[in-house]
Enzyme design. Structure first.
Site, mmCIF file in Angstrom:
data_model
loop_
_atom_site.group_PDB
_atom_site.id
_atom_site.type_symbol
_atom_site.label_atom_id
_atom_site.label_comp_id
_atom_site.label_asym_id
_atom_site.label_seq_id
_atom_site.Cartn_x
_atom_site.Cartn_y
_atom_site.Cartn_z
ATOM 1 N N HIS A 472 0.836 -1.207 0.000
ATOM 2 C CA HIS A 472 0.000 0.000 0.000
ATOM 3 C C HIS A 472 0.873 1.260 0.000
ATOM 4 C CE1 HIS A 472 -3.488 2.539 1.225
ATOM 5 N NE2 HIS A 472 -2.511 3.262 1.748
ATOM 6 N N GLU A 473 1.759 1.341 0.988
ATOM 7 C CA GLU A 473 2.591 2.542 1.100
ATOM 8 C C GLU A 473 3.502 2.686 -0.113
ATOM 9 O OE1 GLU A 473 1.788 4.698 3.107
ATOM 10 O OE2 GLU A 473 0.485 3.464 4.362
ATOM 11 N N HIS A 476 1.806 4.527 -2.827
ATOM 12 C CA HIS A 476 1.932 5.991 -2.729
ATOM 13 C C HIS A 476 3.284 6.436 -3.304
ATOM 14 C CE1 HIS A 476 -1.654 6.833 -0.434
ATOM 15 N NE2 HIS A 476 -1.308 6.073 0.580
ATOM 16 N N HIS A 479 3.183 6.421 -6.959
ATOM 17 C CA HIS A 479 2.398 7.564 -7.435
ATOM 18 C C HIS A 479 3.307 8.799 -7.522
ATOM 19 C CE1 HIS A 479 -1.740 9.796 -6.924
ATOM 20 N NE2 HIS A 479 -1.312 9.832 -8.162
HETATM 21 ZN ZN LIG Z 1 -2.462 5.321 2.165
#
Ligand SMILES: [Zn+2]
Length: 683
Positions: A472-473, A476, A479
């Site tokens: 998940h992290e 980011h 992104h």
């Molecule tokens: Zn998050």
């Protein structure tokens, strides 16, 4: 201040990097002062320009102003979140109201706003690109939504509110941290350890030793220590003790109690919303989000809520049956909140024969990091290479250069381990945002976590849930690293609050792909890949406990939205409000909010996720729908990955989020995908 490293643009090899070897926390006040002085001069020059306001001499000029101030602010954020000793905590108390005041000074600069407004009002006839149009909109709204058009009295009051809020946010966060650092469950006998797996005992032993309690076992008052304890301990009395300590953070009627802090925060937020012309804080926040109205956010949550509560009741019934069957009189006490994780794990084992500790043996932190690198290589063409000539804040951090086709793209920092002064949980941080409007500036991002170090020389084994969080992290981070826009304001993760979790949640879906499982989820002793049967079991167990997970999250999100919908001026008792709201929505008695109000840092330690905790499930509807596109085409399908890169991962906020999603999916989001993803019935 000319050669202050906190202010100097990042220079050196690998596209430049922050000089953590030269930074000193006590230089922050002077660095902030110098950066503000510089920014004042930059803004004064924009306002004094004799030329009529234009996109270039106003919008672009303002976009480029304040780079030193941004940098020192970013670096200070790194100190506050990962190196927060007594000095930094004091600085935080001193500096946050000052920075809030400065922010208001800029927003309320009438000459500056007049120029921005003039450009905005003439936008229909401007010859600018869609990205520039977006920059203009965002910049104008940044002023208008924050009170640029207020009169002098309104200005003064708004400044006072924002400064006081800044102080209260700091107090809230520090109270929470104080209870997390001082609270502990210290066990002194083998009997107290009943049910705990060896790895957990070992970590607790090391933790106790590090705290000068040799020969005992210590569990800190953090999620990463408490959740495993609550999952495995067979000692119901100790589980209750641990649970009560963990869920009472900030709520002990002592020096670190946060209830009064919350009351004042809510009152000020309400007053500010009214001043800015909105019916409530929630209306003000959400009008700038993808959801646009509180009603839209609430409607989505209530739709999922009903299904989640129904599922949670089924889960409790299963657990009760199991608890009764183990009881000598076939009548166990009703499942209490401190029993939920314990019996959930038992049901999981009984029904799915899935032992978290067996799974853990295949989840080595280093291998998972390599897995994330590999998957990002398949999707985005990234290569990660560790570099050793870039200084870090602590020796346990590592730094990787990111390249595509041999070309430098950015840097990725990894700060994996828990330590004092580091906030709990896991998160991504950006040290420098990508931009190209004044030469190529590559992004620098970091991932931070709180893993407990194992024995020296042995791999760190993590839970399946933690592995998901890592992906998940890292999503980011991807992104940020994929960003390819002109203006930093619109770059990477600088997107809408209820959109920003979409790329990160989507990236979680690459962990359970067979490629990652087969190559990287290998047993730490035998090196054998995770067996197919175990993978099948993990997959089968995917919907297990979704009632609990969804309810504990949604309860917090609904509380957040409801309390911020209260009309300005109305006195609120947060404890009473919590009780009443939970009753109204039919909260199952066996579950509490994932973050109870007194330690709900997401919504009370800054404005960030306030009236915006719903953003996770909003983004999850996008995620589930996008994941179905990959499930159909194949997770490593090049064409789908390319479309994701072009419409989502590279564009930041240079395109409106609903438009970006349509570009990827060819239509608006289908919320039924979320219901399917969680195993809930669709209607
Ligand atoms: Zn998050």
């Amino acid at each position: 201040m000319a050669d202050e490293p906190l202010l100097a643009p990042f220079a050196g090899s690998h596209g430049g990097f922050p000089r953590f070897d030269l930074f000193h926390a006590d230089r922050f006040p002077a660095a902030f002062d110098a950066a503000m002085t510089k920014n004042r001069a930059e803004i004064a020059a924009i306002v004094a320009n004799k030329q009529p306001p234009s996109f270039d001499n106003t919008i672009v000029a303002f976009e480029r102003a304040g780079r030193a101030l941004n940098q020192v602010g970013t670096l200070f954020g790194v100190y506050v979140s990962t190196l927060s000793d007594k000095t930094v905590q004091q600085l935080e108390q001193d500096l946050t109201p000052k920075l809030a005041a400065y922010n208001d000074e800029v927003i309320q600069n009438a000459g500056l706003f007049a120029r921005v407004k003039a450009v905005y009002d003439g936008r229909a006839t401007l010859r600018i690109t869609p990205e520039q149009q977006r920059l203009l909109d965002e910049q104008y709204q940044g002023f208008a939504r924050h009170g640029a058009a207020l009169d002098a009295a309104g200005n003064t009051r708004l400044q006072a509110i924002n400064q006081r809020l800044a102080t209260l946010f700091t107090t809230f966060g520090q109270n929470q941290l104080a209870d997390e650092e001082s609270g502990e469950l210290v066990l002194t006998s083998e009997a107290d350890l009943a049910g705990l797996p060896p790895s957990l005992r070992e970590a607790a032993k090391q933790d106790a030793e590090a705290k000068g309690k040799k020969g005992q076992w210590r569990f800190g008052n953090t999620r990463s220590a408490m959740e495993p304890f609550l999952t495995y301990s067979t000692r119901r009395d100790l589980r209750e003790k641990a649970f009560r300590m963990f869920t009472s953070r900030g709520d002990n009627n002592d020096a670190h109690d946060n209830k009064k802090t919350i009351v004042e925060i809510l009152a000020l937020r309400g007053e500010r919303a009214k001043l800015l012309g909105y019916p409530s804080h929630a209306h003000w926040i959400i009008s700038d989000n993808m959801a646009k109205t509180p009603d839209a956010a609430m409607a989505l949550m209530m739709r999922v809520w009903k299904a989640a509560v129904a599922r949670a009741h089924e889960e409790v019934a299963d657990m009760q049956k199991l608890a009764d069957s183990e009881d000598p009189h076939h009548k166990a006490p009703p499942i209490a909140p401190w029993d939920y994780r314990y019996y959930a794990e038992k049901v999981r084992k009984a029904r799915y024969d899935l032992d978290q500790d067996v799974v853990k043996a295949y989840l080595q932190l280093d291998k998972l990091r390599e897995a994330m690198f590999w998957a990002s290589g398949q999707l985005y063409g990234f290569t990660f290479t560790q570099v050793h000539d870039v200084p870090t804040a602590r020796p346990e951090l590592s730094v990787y250069e990111v390249t595509r086709d041999g070309k430098h793209l950015g840097l990725w920092y990894f700060d994996p381990y828990a330590r004092d002064g580091k906030r709990s949980g896991a998160w991504m941080n950006e040290y420098r945002t990508q931009r190209t409007d004044d030469g190529i500036t590559p992004p620098i991002v970091s991932n931070n976590a709180n893993f407990v170090r194992g024995k020296p020389g042995e791999p760190v084994l993590i839970s399946w849930e933690d592995a998901v969080t890592m992906f998940h992290e890292f999503g980011h981070a991807l992104h940020g690293l994929n960003s390819n826009v002109h203006y930093a304001t619109l770059a990477g993760t600088n997107t809408k609050r209820d959109f920003v979790e979409f790329p990160s949640q989507l990236n979680e879906h690459w962990l359970p792909t067979k490629e990652v499982l087969g190559k990287y989820c290998v047993h730490y002793q035998t090196g054998k890949p995770i067996p197919d049967e175990l993978v099948a079991k993990i997959d089968k167990a995917k919907h297990f406990n979704q009632g609990f997970a969804t309810v504990e999250y949604l309860a917090g999100a609904i509380y957040d939205l409801k309390i911020h919908l209260e009309p300005p001026g109305k006195a609120i008792d947060p404890a009473e409000f919590e009780k009443r709201t939970m009753k109204e929505i039919g909260m199952p008695a066996e579950i509490v909010m994932r973050h109870r109000p007194t330690h709900f840092g997401h919504i009370f330690s800054d404005d960030g996720y306030s009236a915006g905790y719903y953003a996770y499930i909003w983004a999850d509807t996008l995620t589930a729908d996008a994941a179905e596109a990959f499930a159909q085409a194949g997770y490593y399908d090049k064409a789908t990955a390319k479309r994701l890169y072009e419409s989502i991962m590279s564009v930041g906020n240079s395109i409106a989020p609903d438009e970006a999603f349509r570009k990827f999916r060819g239509r608006d989001v289908d919320t039924n995908a979320l219901m399917r993803d969680r195993g809930f019935p669709t209607t």
